[in-house]
Design a protein around this motif. Structure first.
Motif, PDB file in Angstrom:
ATOM      1  N   VAL A   1       0.577  10.919  -8.913  1.00  0.00           N
ATOM      2  CA  VAL A   1      -0.709  10.597  -9.552  1.00  0.00           C
ATOM      3  C   VAL A   1      -0.522  10.169 -11.013  1.00  0.00           C
ATOM      4  O   VAL A   1      -1.092   9.171 -11.468  1.00  0.00           O
ATOM      5  CB  VAL A   1      -1.683  11.798  -9.456  1.00  0.00           C
ATOM      6  CG1 VAL A   1      -2.954  11.533 -10.250  1.00  0.00           C
ATOM      7  CG2 VAL A   1      -2.045  12.071  -7.997  1.00  0.00           C
TER       8      VAL A   1
ATOM      9  N   LYS B   1       0.833  -1.212   0.000  1.00  0.00           N
ATOM     10  CA  LYS B   1       0.000   0.000   0.000  1.00  0.00           C
ATOM     11  C   LYS B   1       0.869   1.265   0.000  1.00  0.00           C
ATOM     12  O   LYS B   1       0.491   2.271  -0.596  1.00  0.00           O
ATOM     13  CB  LYS B   1      -0.933  -0.009   1.210  1.00  0.00           C
ATOM     14  CG  LYS B   1      -2.076  -1.000   1.060  1.00  0.00           C
ATOM     15  CD  LYS B   1      -2.964  -0.975   2.280  1.00  0.00           C
ATOM     16  CE  LYS B   1      -4.132  -1.933   2.119  1.00  0.00           C
ATOM     17  NZ  LYS B   1      -4.984  -1.951   3.317  1.00  0.00           N
TER      18      LYS B   1
ATOM     19  N   ARG C   1       0.462   6.597 -11.909  1.00  0.00           N
ATOM     20  CA  ARG C   1      -0.524   5.517 -11.699  1.00  0.00           C
ATOM     21  C   ARG C   1      -1.131   5.011 -13.005  1.00  0.00           C
ATOM     22  O   ARG C   1      -1.705   3.923 -13.023  1.00  0.00           O
ATOM     23  CB  ARG C   1      -1.635   5.997 -10.769  1.00  0.00           C
ATOM     24  CG  ARG C   1      -1.149   6.223  -9.355  1.00  0.00           C
ATOM     25  CD  ARG C   1      -2.317   6.543  -8.461  1.00  0.00           C
ATOM     26  NE  ARG C   1      -1.862   7.260  -7.275  1.00  0.00           N
ATOM     27  CZ  ARG C   1      -2.574   8.158  -6.631  1.00  0.00           C
ATOM     28  NH1 ARG C   1      -3.779   8.468  -7.064  1.00  0.00           N
ATOM     29  NH2 ARG C   1      -2.100   8.748  -5.569  1.00  0.00           N
ATOM     30  N   SER C   2      -1.028   5.798 -14.072  1.00  0.00           N
ATOM     31  CA  SER C   2      -1.557   5.302 -15.357  1.00  0.00           C
ATOM     32  C   SER C   2      -0.696   4.145 -15.871  1.00  0.00           C
ATOM     33  O   SER C   2      -1.106   3.421 -16.774  1.00  0.00           O
ATOM     34  CB  SER C   2      -1.593   6.429 -16.386  1.00  0.00           C
ATOM     35  OG  SER C   2      -0.283   6.899 -16.603  1.00  0.00           O
TER      36      SER C   2
ATOM     37  N   LEU D   1       2.025   1.811  -3.491  1.00  0.00           N
ATOM     38  CA  LEU D   1       0.945   2.255  -4.378  1.00  0.00           C
ATOM     39  C   LEU D   1       0.389   3.627  -4.001  1.00  0.00           C
ATOM     40  O   LEU D   1      -0.465   4.156  -4.706  1.00  0.00           O
ATOM     41  CB  LEU D   1      -0.209   1.236  -4.329  1.00  0.00           C
ATOM     42  CG  LEU D   1       0.080  -0.095  -5.010  1.00  0.00           C
ATOM     43  CD1 LEU D   1      -0.920  -1.141  -4.557  1.00  0.00           C
ATOM     44  CD2 LEU D   1      -0.002   0.074  -6.520  1.00  0.00           C
ATOM     45  N   GLY D   2       0.856   4.182  -2.897  1.00  0.00           N
ATOM     46  CA  GLY D   2       0.357   5.494  -2.477  1.00  0.00           C
ATOM     47  C   GLY D   2      -0.951   5.429  -1.715  1.00  0.00           C
ATOM     48  O   GLY D   2      -1.568   6.466  -1.479  1.00  0.00           O
ATOM     49  N   LEU D   3      -1.375   4.224  -1.328  1.00  0.00           N
ATOM     50  CA  LEU D   3      -2.615   4.113  -0.548  1.00  0.00           C
ATOM     51  C   LEU D   3      -2.361   4.428   0.925  1.00  0.00           C
ATOM     52  O   LEU D   3      -3.257   4.849   1.638  1.00  0.00           O
ATOM     53  CB  LEU D   3      -3.195   2.701  -0.662  1.00  0.00           C
ATOM     54  CG  LEU D   3      -3.753   2.311  -2.028  1.00  0.00           C
ATOM     55  CD1 LEU D   3      -4.082   0.825  -2.071  1.00  0.00           C
ATOM     56  CD2 LEU D   3      -4.996   3.122  -2.357  1.00  0.00           C
ATOM     57  N   VAL D   4      -1.136   4.193   1.355  1.00  0.00           N
ATOM     58  CA  VAL D   4      -0.746   4.472   2.734  1.00  0.00           C
ATOM     59  C   VAL D   4       0.460   5.404   2.693  1.00  0.00           C
ATOM     60  O   VAL D   4       1.385   5.190   1.904  1.00  0.00           O
ATOM     61  CB  VAL D   4      -0.402   3.150   3.473  1.00  0.00           C
ATOM     62  CG1 VAL D   4       0.351   3.418   4.756  1.00  0.00           C
ATOM     63  CG2 VAL D   4      -1.665   2.352   3.756  1.00  0.00           C
ATOM     64  N   HIS D   5       0.423   6.451   3.509  1.00  0.00           N
ATOM     65  CA  HIS D   5       1.521   7.415   3.530  1.00  0.00           C
ATOM     66  C   HIS D   5       2.616   6.917   4.483  1.00  0.00           C
ATOM     67  O   HIS D   5       2.317   6.646   5.655  1.00  0.00           O
ATOM     68  CB  HIS D   5       1.031   8.776   4.006  1.00  0.00           C
ATOM     69  CG  HIS D   5      -0.068   9.340   3.156  1.00  0.00           C
ATOM     70  ND1 HIS D   5       0.158   9.867   1.911  1.00  0.00           N
ATOM     71  CD2 HIS D   5      -1.402   9.439   3.362  1.00  0.00           C
ATOM     72  CE1 HIS D   5      -0.989  10.286   1.390  1.00  0.00           C
ATOM     73  NE2 HIS D   5      -1.954  10.023   2.244  1.00  0.00           N
TER      74      HIS D   5
ATOM     75  N   PHE E   1      -3.181  -2.865 -10.427  1.00  0.00           N
ATOM     76  CA  PHE E   1      -3.233  -3.384  -9.061  1.00  0.00           C
ATOM     77  C   PHE E   1      -4.445  -4.275  -8.879  1.00  0.00           C
ATOM     78  O   PHE E   1      -5.570  -3.878  -9.178  1.00  0.00           O
ATOM     79  CB  PHE E   1      -3.287  -2.210  -8.068  1.00  0.00           C
ATOM     80  CG  PHE E   1      -3.486  -2.622  -6.629  1.00  0.00           C
ATOM     81  CD1 PHE E   1      -2.743  -3.658  -6.071  1.00  0.00           C
ATOM     82  CD2 PHE E   1      -4.402  -1.966  -5.822  1.00  0.00           C
ATOM     83  CE1 PHE E   1      -2.921  -4.044  -4.743  1.00  0.00           C
ATOM     84  CE2 PHE E   1      -4.592  -2.333  -4.493  1.00  0.00           C
ATOM     85  CZ  PHE E   1      -3.844  -3.369  -3.960  1.00  0.00           C
TER      86      PHE E   1
ATOM     87  N   PRO F   1      -6.145  -5.897  -5.753  1.00  0.00           N
ATOM     88  CA  PRO F   1      -6.130  -6.057  -4.292  1.00  0.00           C
ATOM     89  C   PRO F   1      -6.459  -7.498  -3.905  1.00  0.00           C
ATOM     90  O   PRO F   1      -7.064  -8.239  -4.693  1.00  0.00           O
ATOM     91  CB  PRO F   1      -7.243  -5.110  -3.819  1.00  0.00           C
ATOM     92  CG  PRO F   1      -7.599  -4.261  -4.976  1.00  0.00           C
ATOM     93  CD  PRO F   1      -7.238  -5.038  -6.208  1.00  0.00           C
TER      94      PRO F   1
END
Lengths: 277, 305
Positions: free
Chosen positions: B72, B49, B75-76, B52-56, B80, B82
């Motif tokens: 951002v 995460k 991400r293109s 992937l930038g979901l968690v800092h 992913f 999950p």
């Protein structure tokens, strides 16, 4: 912009799929039917009875405000119940992970969702408001003053509630978010009535409590402003009700609600951007 | 710019007083299938995460495809899947993958064709117009895999991609991953199925308490000591003596020989010596320590997490 509109579009479709929206529309239709029956019975009651046109107008105008008040309550409750799951639920279930890893900024994701719900609520308010006004006009011939402004104020009240569900949805679970926002709505309701009571009793302490309640949650003051603009001054001054012109929120109160809305939505976006998924 | 697709330096994540990831330092080369292994509670999911930038991250730094984590635009180029893929279950499989394609920036021109291609790739063509809510767990994982691949990303993160699949589905995923590697993509694979990892990955790292504790290259040919098993008949004492002279160690259990050679290049001579001494050879199998044994050796005992 494309991404924002994509999210708004899918949110609108998702919201439209929720059973609660259709139940709320069905409720609105039933209430509208009850409203129409009550109005018709009232008109029949007037037949053959000597009555001043002024009193008759007061009664019919008052009934229209009852219909619009019901509209307002239903719209706010529907706003809260349809949207409480969109942020909190998607974070809780992990659904958000598949979207938040796409090339779309989190503020776009949140605002896209907000726009989607705002569009749905706008349609709902327009339908129920127009339906109520149409029934009133068809049966009694009574129309509200400044109907568009009144409808916009009701819609704005829903947007305030929506911004709160988004904000608390970034912190709490779906259930807790619902309880908190409905609780705040109750505070606003209480504040509105306290301000009305204080208008009659002239008790400054009650005014202060009422004002503080409206500052905590300004939604109800928007309804009272809407009630004020939709009635003739005389009609509004004659009753003790949620639409009496005893304590009218000023333009400053509406401005405060606008600021409140912007700040809450900005905080929701900030929190959504900063939090972990 | 970093040569690595993923390059992190001492990434750390704390949740209150709990340290989820102590200090992740990781380099993943381009074009590999990379396995990320560790016991429950090792910090694997939090690490993914963070990538992937979901968690800092609380501290540390890292890059993904040369850009800072959380960028951002990057991400293109990321796909992913999950672990527990969920999405609006009222969409059909086609609608779901098309939406993800649009969000990933796939242009409208040719989008539907690409959606159908990728649904075909994961075996969902017969079900592409069915609502996702009617899907089994395996079908959901296939749909999730399709949305992760639809925009032909440069790096693909897969969290337990085969846990809900039957053996045929697992084989399909293996083939897809290999095809992605052939295309030049990097696959970052988190799975508890060590057998799958062993036959799919080029390289693995082992993570414990949020730190990389070991790494192993699975695709490389053994350069140093080589262990082989030879099944043969008529292994006389003279023939076995030939083997013993050439080996670091050798055992013979009724024609089942296990040898350790100092170098791989010695193997043809050993086999030649055996044949010359009259042995009949039926099978020669290179031996590698099973990943599961390696995992247990590195991670130690089960901590019940």
């Amino acid at each position: 912009m494309r991404e924002l509109l994509l999210i708004a579009g899918i949110t609108l479709r998702e919201a439209a799929r929720r059973r609660i929206l259709w139940v709320a529309l069905a409720c609105a239709a039933i209430l509208l039917a009850i409203f129409a029956i009550a109005l018709r019975l009232q008109v029949l009651q007037f037949h053959g009875r000597p009555m001043s046109p002024f009193v008759r107008y007061q009664v019919e105008s008052g009934m229209l405000m009852i219909g619009l008040y019901t509209c307002d309550l239903l719209a706010v409750v529907m706003t809260i119940l349809t949207s409480i799951d969109t942020i909190a639920g998607e974070i809780g279930s992990g659904t958000v992970q598949a979207i938040a890893t796409k090339p779309i900024a989190r503020w776009q994701l949140m605002l896209g969702k907000f726009i989607g719900f705002a569009c749905m609520i706008a349609v709902y308010v327009a339908l129920t408001f127009a339906g109520t006004v149409a029934v009133s006009h068809a049966i009694t011939g009574v129309m509200p003053e400044h109907a568009v402004l009144g409808a916009l104020l009701i819609f704005f009240e829903c947007m305030v509630a929506l911004s709160l569900t988004f904000f608390f949805g970034t912190w709490f679970s779906t259930l807790t978010t619902g309880v908190v926002v409905l609780g705040l709505q109750a505070v606003a309701f209480m504040g509105g009535w306290l301000e009305q009571v204080s208008g009659f009793s002239q008790a400054p302490q009650i005014i202060t409590v009422g004002i503080w309640s409206s500052l905590i949650m300004p939604a109800e003051s928007l309804w009272r402003r809407a009630a004020f603009v939709m009635q003739t001054p005389l009609a509004g001054s004659l009753s003790f009700s949620p639409f009496a012109n005893v304590s009218i929120p000023s333009g400053v109160a509406v401005g405060y609600a606008g600021l409140y809305f912007v700040v809450v939505l900005a905080l929701a976006v900030w929190r959504f951007r900063e939090r972990d998924f | 710019m970093s040569d690595f697709v993923i390059d992190t330096r001492v990434l750390r994540k704390e949740f209150g007083r709990t340290v989820a990831v102590k200090g992740l330092t990781l380099q993943v080369p381009r074009g590999e299938i990379f396995g990320f292994l560790g016991p429950n509670g090792a910090g694997k999911s939090t690490s993914i995460k963070m990538l992937l930038g979901l968690v800092h991250p609380t501290s540390g730094q890292g890059t993904l495809l040369g850009a800072p984590l959380g960028d951002v635009a990057t991400r293109s180029r990321i796909g992913f899947l999950p672990e527990d893929f969920r999405f609006y279950d009222w969409l059909t499989a086609s609608e779901l993958v098309a939406l993800h394609a649009r969000l990933a920036g796939v242009p409208d021109d040719g989008l539907l064709r690409r959606v159908h291609e990728v649904l075909d790739l994961v075996g969902l063509t017969p079900h592409r117009d069915r609502r996702v809510r009617t899907f089994s767990k395996g079908m959901l994982q296939r749909a999730g895999l399709a949305q992760a691949l639809v925009h032909e990303p440069d790096v693909i993160f897969l969290d337990e991609p085969t846990s809900g699949l039957d053996p045929l589905g697992r084989r399909m995923v293996r083939d897809i991953l290999r095809a992605q590697r052939e295309r030049g993509a990097t696959v970052f694979l988190n799975s508890h199925l060590l057998g799958e990892i062993e036959i799919t990955c080029d390289r693995v790292v082992f993570i414990r308490d949020g730190e990389v504790v070991a790494a192993k290259e699975l695709s490389a040919e053994p350069q140093a000591e080589t262990r082989v098993r030879i099944r043969a008949e008529n292994v006389t004492p003279e023939a076995f003596a030939v083997v013993e002279r050439s080996s670091v160690s050798a055992t013979n259990d009724a024609g089942d020989l296990v040898l350790a050679l100092a170098a791989r290049e010695q193997l043809p001579a050993v086999i030649g010596g055996l044949v010359t001494a009259g042995a009949r050879i039926y099978e020669v199998t290179p031996l590698r320590e099973p990943l599961e044994e390696l995992f247990v050796r590195i991670m130690g005992e089960d901590r019940g997490l």
